[in-house]
Design an enzyme around this catalytic site. Structure first.
Site, PDB file in Angstrom:
ATOM      1  N   HIS A 239       0.812  -1.219   0.000  1.00  0.00           N
ATOM      2  CA  HIS A 239       0.000   0.000   0.000  1.00  0.00           C
ATOM      3  C   HIS A 239       0.847   1.271   0.000  1.00  0.00           C
ATOM      4  CE1 HIS A 239       0.574  -0.430   4.460  1.00  0.00           C
ATOM      5  NE2 HIS A 239       0.558   0.896   4.428  1.00  0.00           N
ATOM      6  N   ASP A 267      -0.535  -7.429   0.641  1.00  0.00           N
ATOM      7  CA  ASP A 267       0.066  -6.144   0.991  1.00  0.00           C
ATOM      8  C   ASP A 267       1.581  -6.285   0.968  1.00  0.00           C
ATOM      9  OD1 ASP A 267       0.394  -3.528   1.628  1.00  0.00           O
ATOM     10  OD2 ASP A 267      -0.318  -3.681   3.695  1.00  0.00           O
ATOM     11  N   GLY A 347       3.656   5.789   9.209  1.00  0.00           N
ATOM     12  CA  GLY A 347       5.050   5.891   8.818  1.00  0.00           C
ATOM     13  C   GLY A 347       5.817   4.610   9.057  1.00  0.00           C
ATOM     14  N   SER A 349       4.648   1.680   8.237  1.00  0.00           N
ATOM     15  CA  SER A 349       4.250   0.700   7.223  1.00  0.00           C
ATOM     16  C   SER A 349       5.433   0.208   6.404  1.00  0.00           C
ATOM     17  CB  SER A 349       3.215   1.310   6.281  1.00  0.00           C
ATOM     18  OG  SER A 349       1.931   1.286   6.841  1.00  0.00           O
ATOM     19  N   SER A 364       2.007  -4.273   7.759  1.00  0.00           N
ATOM     20  CA  SER A 364       0.877  -3.930   6.900  1.00  0.00           C
ATOM     21  C   SER A 364      -0.005  -2.889   7.565  1.00  0.00           C
ATOM     22  CB  SER A 364       0.055  -5.176   6.580  1.00  0.00           C
ATOM     23  OG  SER A 364      -1.138  -4.837   5.915  1.00  0.00           O
TER      24      SER A 364
END
Length: 395
Positions: A239, A267, A347, A349, A364
């Site tokens: 993402h 993801d 941030g 991720s 994720s």
């Protein structure tokens, strides 16, 4: 954390290798076993090079473990990770799932009542405990697959197989439990197989963030964290960027390009690197622990400890709660995620999840934060490696 220019120039390479361990609780939770075709996981080393004072302090802070208990637990978890594939094979069709029992400090393997005496003996011979359950892992996975084909309302956060409970657990947002669309979904879910409803405080969300400074990488106005170095680049969350999107590093210099990306449904993504950037088998410790070497990707069992590193909240630890979970983000469902009792924030991720010196996955999403607590889901790294034909950079 700010660093001098020389130190940051060195760390830039480390970050590419997987220096952002966990990146915010994002849309998908559950995890899954490595798919067919994924590279074989490297076996854990007998010695644990990651038992630094900083790591032990983090495990005390997040798991309440004294240094001796943390050392004993990590050793037991390494043993359990090595036993799990052997025990699964020994159980055969009677296999009902497995998990690490923190109290007993041993792997527990579930088998169905029709397991033969020889199969039970073979499982015990691996050193695992044995528990009898009503449903096999195959039956529970089939029930979960039927739920995966349903369209879930936002009041349903996700679902996963819980081998210890012997059911598929459906997570429902507490204040949406009585919604008509949630009730309709639960009615259809119960018809699909054994289901237990669990109430959670909030729905899952992704943890990408706008450009607010700090390490590590940027795509447009989105900041995410690097997961793990692979030869030729690094893996991260899907993402965070689309194929062809350019990536810049902590200093906003050009790093590389998204070569593959999938979200929702999955993801995960991988970014090729160039322009003077290179990869190394390291996860950034952010001063809490020394930077951690990555030596393989043996999957930790449910119940094992796991730590993550991300560009917003840095280093935090917890335990693996569930594998192969489907998480219902606002953007769509993501499948085969692993859930952990580790906090994260925007941030984080794409950052790394690691157990000892073994890579586990990339952050994720999730719920909560690192002030009040929360849970995070990560995409298993072996699935990403297999999907794109990548090779993990290890020490």
């Amino acid at each position: 954390m700010r660093r001098g220019r020389l130190h940051r120039a060195l760390v830039a390479a480390l970050v590419l290798l997987g220096a952002g361990t966990a990146a915010g609780t994002a849309p998908a939770w559950a995890s899954a076993s490595s798919p067919a075709g994924a590279p074989a996981a490297s076996a854990p080393r007998a010695e644990d090079a990651s038992l630094s004072p900083g790591l032990l302090r983090a495990m005390r802070r997040d798991l309440g473990l004294t240094a001796p208990r943390a050392r004993a637990r990590l050793a037991a978890e390494r043993t359990a990770a090595a036993q799990e594939p052997k025990a699964r094979e020994a159980a055969g069709a009677a296999y009902g799932g497995s998990w690490f029992d923190a109290r007993a400090q041993r792997l527990t393997v579930a088998v169905t009542p029709d397991a033969s005496a020889s199969a039970v003996r073979a499982v015990r011979a691996t050193g695992a405990l044995v528990r009898t359950v009503a449903h096999s892992a195959r039956q529970l996975d089939a029930a979960k697959s039927r739920l995966d084909r349903l369209s879930a309302p936002r009041g349903v956060s996700g679902w996963h197989v819980d081998p210890a409970a012997g059911t598929v657990v459906v997570d429902v947002v507490r204040d949406r439990r009585s919604d008509n669309d949630v009730e309709r979904f639960l009615s259809r879910a119960r018809a699909a197989g054994p289901v237990t409803v669990h109430q959670v405080a909030a729905a899952a969300r992704t943890y990408a963030a706008g450009t607010v400074g700090g390490d590590p990488y940027y795509t447009g106005n989105v900041r995410c964290s690097i997961g793990f170095s692979v030869y030729g680049g690094f893996v991260t969350a899907g993402h965070c960027g689309q194929p062809g999107a350019g990536v810049s590093g902590w200093d906003h210099s050009y790093v590389g390009t998204f070569q593959g990306s999938s979200f929702p449904d999955n993801d995960y993504a991988w970014v090729s690197v160039g322009s003077g950037w290179w990869t190394v088998p390291v996860v950034l410790g952010w001063g809490t622990v020394p930077d951690q070497l990555v030596r393989g990707s043996a999957e930790a069992p449910v119940g094992a400890s796991v730590c993550r590193s991300g560009s917003t909240t840095h280093w935090h630890c917890g335990t693996v709660l569930a594998r192969n979970e489907t998480v219902n983000y606002s953007q769509g469902a993501v499948h085969q995620l692993t859930r952990a009792s580790v906090c994260a924030e925007p941030g984080d991720s794409g950052g790394s999840f690691i157990s000892g010196d073994q890579a586990q996955g990339v952050t994720s999403g999730g719920w909560g934060n690192c002030s009040s607590g929360g849970e995070t889901w990560f995409q298993p790294v072996n699935e990403i490696l297999g999907r794109y034909g990548l090779t993990l950079h290890t020490a």
